[in-house]
Design an enzyme around this catalytic site. Structure first.
Site, PDB file in Angstrom:
ATOM      1  N   SER A  34       5.981  -1.798  -2.266  1.00  0.00           N
ATOM      2  CA  SER A  34       5.957  -2.677  -3.440  1.00  0.00           C
ATOM      3  C   SER A  34       4.923  -2.198  -4.464  1.00  0.00           C
ATOM      4  O   SER A  34       3.889  -2.835  -4.655  1.00  0.00           O
ATOM      5  CB  SER A  34       5.737  -4.139  -3.061  1.00  0.00           C
ATOM      6  OG  SER A  34       4.868  -4.334  -1.999  1.00  0.00           O
ATOM      7  N   GLY A  70       0.839  -1.193   0.000  1.00  0.00           N
ATOM      8  CA  GLY A  70       0.000   0.000   0.000  1.00  0.00           C
ATOM      9  C   GLY A  70       0.873   1.240   0.000  1.00  0.00           C
ATOM     10  O   GLY A  70       2.097   1.163   0.141  1.00  0.00           O
ATOM     11  N   SER A  78       2.664   4.780   1.105  1.00  0.00           N
ATOM     12  CA  SER A  78       3.313   5.262   2.317  1.00  0.00           C
ATOM     13  C   SER A  78       2.260   5.949   3.180  1.00  0.00           C
ATOM     14  O   SER A  78       1.483   6.766   2.685  1.00  0.00           O
ATOM     15  CB  SER A  78       4.418   6.256   1.943  1.00  0.00           C
ATOM     16  OG  SER A  78       5.022   6.765   3.104  1.00  0.00           O
ATOM     17  N   GLY A  79       2.189   5.560   4.444  1.00  0.00           N
ATOM     18  CA  GLY A  79       1.199   6.160   5.339  1.00  0.00           C
ATOM     19  C   GLY A  79      -0.144   5.460   5.365  1.00  0.00           C
ATOM     20  O   GLY A  79      -1.048   5.870   6.090  1.00  0.00           O
ATOM     21  N   ALA A  80      -0.304   4.384   4.589  1.00  0.00           N
ATOM     22  CA  ALA A  80      -1.587   3.677   4.551  1.00  0.00           C
ATOM     23  C   ALA A  80      -1.849   2.887   5.838  1.00  0.00           C
ATOM     24  O   ALA A  80      -2.990   2.647   6.193  1.00  0.00           O
ATOM     25  CB  ALA A  80      -1.657   2.749   3.343  1.00  0.00           C
ATOM     26  N   GLY A  81      -0.771   2.464   6.510  1.00  0.00           N
ATOM     27  CA  GLY A  81      -0.925   1.704   7.750  1.00  0.00           C
ATOM     28  C   GLY A  81      -0.321   0.312   7.720  1.00  0.00           C
ATOM     29  O   GLY A  81      -0.602  -0.506   8.596  1.00  0.00           O
ATOM     30  N   LYS A  82       0.525   0.033   6.733  1.00  0.00           N
ATOM     31  CA  LYS A  82       1.127  -1.295   6.595  1.00  0.00           C
ATOM     32  C   LYS A  82       1.896  -1.714   7.845  1.00  0.00           C
ATOM     33  O   LYS A  82       1.683  -2.799   8.376  1.00  0.00           O
ATOM     34  CB  LYS A  82       2.079  -1.341   5.389  1.00  0.00           C
ATOM     35  CG  LYS A  82       1.431  -1.111   4.057  1.00  0.00           C
ATOM     36  CD  LYS A  82       2.456  -1.072   2.927  1.00  0.00           C
ATOM     37  CE  LYS A  82       3.527  -0.013   3.068  1.00  0.00           C
ATOM     38  NZ  LYS A  82       3.026   1.386   3.126  1.00  0.00           N
ATOM     39  N   THR A  83       2.798  -0.855   8.283  1.00  0.00           N
ATOM     40  CA  THR A  83       3.629  -1.180   9.441  1.00  0.00           C
ATOM     41  C   THR A  83       2.785  -1.304  10.696  1.00  0.00           C
ATOM     42  O   THR A  83       2.963  -2.236  11.489  1.00  0.00           O
ATOM     43  CB  THR A  83       4.744  -0.130   9.619  1.00  0.00           C
ATOM     44  OG1 THR A  83       5.564  -0.144   8.445  1.00  0.00           O
ATOM     45  CG2 THR A  83       5.600  -0.423  10.837  1.00  0.00           C
TER      46      THR A  83
END
Length: 181
Positions: free
Chosen positions: A86, A12, A14-19
């Site tokens: 990615s 997703g 940057s900033g979407a909440g993946k981490t």
């Protein structure tokens, strides 16, 4: 029962909440006794793929290297949690094909929401031209067409997204049915 290896690939903007989601999934999996490794895109870039830039070729190579490590771990019964932008669909599909046990989690949030969450100031730098080839601004993000799991972080609470991941992994047979969030 022996643990089944799988790569859970969070993709997703940057900033979407993946981490954020992947960290919570990892904590809960560890609490339930699963063997796992976490490969976060930012950490991988400072260690495994240091020296790669942000051209399409370098981004693809970054994902291939993450995929290579993920494949080694997955085939040895480890749950691998990858959190990496990615941005290109073709390389994600290439990695999926090599790993086999692969669950794509699309962490979906609109660009404006990601920009509002931008704690690192990256979008602002990209908009001003300070950062070139920034995903979602001056470089494309190709959303997954058929992800196994989609988390809408602009509409869901963190717990809802984490539960979606667990439910998807159970449904796909990667977690023991006794696993609860």
């Amino acid at each position: 029962m022996e643990q089944k290896g799988v790569t859970i690939w969070f993709t997703g903007l940057s900033g979407a909440g993946k981490t954020t989601i992947s960290e919570q999934v990892a904590i809960k999996l560890k609490e339930q006794g699963y063997k796992l490794e976490v490969l976060d895109g930012d950490i991988v870039r400072t260690n495994l793929t240091k020296g790669l830039g942000f051209s399409k070729e370098d981004r693809d190579e970054n994902i291939r290297r993450i995929g290579f490590v993920s494949n080694l771990l997955t085939r040895n019964g480890v749950i691998v949690i990858v959190s990496a932008i990615s941005p290109y669909r073709d390389i994600r599909e290439e990695v999926r094909g090599k790993i086999g046990n692969f669950v794509e989690v699309f962490v979906n949030a609109p660009l404006n929401v990601c920009e509002d969450r931008d704690v690192k100031g990256l979008y602002k730098k990209a908009r001003s031209g300070e950062i070139k080839m920034f995903t979602g601004v001056s470089d494309p993000y190709e959303a997954p067409l058929n992800p196994e799991i989609e988390c809408r972080t602009d509409l869901e609470e963190l717990e809802e997204s984490v539960n979606k991941v667990f439910e998807g992994l159970e449904k796909l047979g990667y977690l023991r049915q006794t696993a609860t969030v």
